[in-house]
Design an enzyme around this catalytic site. Structure first.
Site, PDB file in Angstrom:
ATOM      1  N   ASP A 221      60.983  76.633  -0.891  1.00 15.62           N
ATOM      2  CA  ASP A 221      59.985  77.896  -0.961  1.00 15.62           C
ATOM      3  C   ASP A 221      58.531  77.249  -0.744  1.00 15.62           C
ATOM      4  OD1 ASP A 221      59.300  80.823  -0.590  1.00 15.62           O
ATOM      5  OD2 ASP A 221      58.406  79.913  -2.562  1.00 15.62           O
ATOM      6  N   ILE A 222      57.917  78.078  -0.759  1.00 11.06           N
ATOM      7  CA  ILE A 222      56.238  77.722   0.122  1.00 11.06           C
ATOM      8  C   ILE A 222      55.601  78.664  -1.560  1.00 11.06           C
ATOM      9  CG2 ILE A 222      53.627  77.987   1.581  1.00 11.06           C
ATOM     10  CD1 ILE A 222      55.201  78.045   3.632  1.00 11.06           C
ATOM     11  N   ASP A 223      55.170  79.868  -1.640  1.00  4.82           N
ATOM     12  CA  ASP A 223      54.449  80.858  -2.242  1.00  4.82           C
ATOM     13  C   ASP A 223      55.526  80.825  -3.299  1.00  4.82           C
ATOM     14  OD1 ASP A 223      52.343  81.452  -0.816  1.00  4.82           O
ATOM     15  OD2 ASP A 223      54.407  82.069   0.299  1.00  4.82           O
TER      16      ASP A 223
ATOM     17  N   GLY B 247      59.788  83.252   3.009  1.00  3.51           N
ATOM     18  CA  GLY B 247      59.504  83.993   4.159  1.00  3.51           C
ATOM     19  C   GLY B 247      58.100  84.296   5.268  1.00  3.51           C
TER      20      GLY B 247
END
Length: 259
Positions: free
Chosen positions: A10-12, A45
Site C-alpha cells: 500500500d502507499i499512504d 486506492g
C-alpha cells in the site's frame, strides 16, 4: 537463492509516512528485494496518476490501483472494472442536492462536479499531490470511471449505501469516501496479477495499514499490517510490523524472512 515472491505494498501509511515521505530504509529495502529477484508491486486506492513519481523513483511497473479496479502488470493493463455510469449519475444528482460534491476519476485524470468545495480541498490536500481536480460536471459521460469520491461527513454516507447497491463505499478521510464497484477490492486485483505470473499463494505478500487493506490482508497468505494501522487492519493480518516512522517496512520484510 530464494524462490521468487511477489510483494504488494500500500502507499499512504505504508510506503509513505504521515508527511508523505518515503523513508530511506523503505527505499533501500525495495531495491534489495529486486536484487534478490522478487517482484515488487503496489496495491493502492490511489489513481495511477497520483503515484507516477513514486513508481519512477522505485522503478515499479506492476500495480493494483483504484482498490483493484485498474490493474497493470509490467506496464500493461490486464484488468479494469469500471463503475456503473447510470447509477453514478443518479447518485451524483442526489448528492448535489445534499451539498455532497463528487469527483469523477479515470486512469488519466479526475474532475469535480462543482467548481469549489471546502471538503474537496481539505481531503485532497492531505495526499500532498500536485494533481488537484478541476471542474467538469459531465466528465463521467462517454468514458470508463474506475472510482469516484463522495465528500460528506462521517455517517452521512449511510443514505447512499442503503440505496446504491452497485457500489461499495470506503471511507478514507473524515469528509471523503471512495465509491467503488460492488465487490471490487485490492485482493481481487492481486489475484489477477498472481494468476498471470503463475505465483502460488504462499509466495504472495502484502503490506497495508488502512480500512481498504482489510480484505487484502485477510486474503493474502503472508499479510503484514503496519504498526500505525487501525486495529481492524491488524486483526486481519498474519503479522504486525513497526510503524512506517520506525522503519516498519524493513522490519516487516525481515520478520517474514524476505530480507
Amino acid at each position: 537463492m530464494q524462490e521468487q515472491s511477489v510483494i504488494f505494498f500500500d502507499i499512504d501509511g505504508t510506503l509513505l509516512n504521515s508527511k508523505k515521505e518515503l523513508p530511506i530504509s523503505t527505499k533501500e529495502s525495495i531495491f534489495k528485494l529486486k536484487e534478490l529477484g522478487h517482484v515488487v508491486a503496489i496495491a493502492t486506492g490511489r489513481a495511477p496518476f497520483m503515484f507516477e513519481d513514486l513508481r519512477k523513483e522505485l522503478d515499479i511497473h506492476t500495480y493494483v490501483s483504484y482498490n483493484g479496479q485498474y490493474v497493470v502488470l509490467n506496464g500493461e493493463v490486464i484488468y479494469t472494472n469500471p463503475l456503473n455510469i447510470n447509477t453514478l449519475e443518479k447518485l451524483t444528482e442526489e448528492a448535489l442536492q445534499n451539498d455532497h460534491p463528487v469527483v469523477f476519476m479515470d486512469h488519466e485524470d479526475m474532475k469535480a462536479n462543482v467548481p469549489h468545495h471546502p471538503y474537496i480541498k481539505e481531503s485532497i490536500e492531505t495526499l500532498k499531490i500536485s494533481h488537484f481536480p478541476t471542474h467538469d460536471p459531465h466528465y463521467y459521460k462517454g468514458r470508463e470511471l474506475y472510482q469516484s469520491l463522495l465528500f460528506c461527513p462521517v455517517g452521512e454516507e449511510i443514505q447512499y449505501e442503503q440505496k446504491y447497491d452497485d457500489f461499495d463505499f470506503v471511507r478514507w478521510h473524515p469528509v471523503s469516501v471512495d465509491i467503488l464497484p460492488k465487490g471490487g477490492s485490492k485482493a481481487k486485483g492481486i489475484e489477477r496479477i498472481a494468476k498471470r505470473l503463475g505465483v502460488s499463494p504462499e509466495r504472495i505478500y502484502a503490506f497495508g495499514d488502512g480500512l481498504n487493506d482489510v480484505e487484502m490482508l485477510s486474503t493474502v497468505q503472508n499479510s503484514v499490517a503496519m504498526g500505525n494501522g487501525e486495529e481492524l487492519v491488524k486483526e486481519a493480518a498474519k503479522f504486525v510490523t513497526k510503524s512506517v516512522e520506525e522503519d516498519g517496512i524493513r522490519h516487516g520484510l525481515e520478520m517474514v524472512g524476505l530480507l
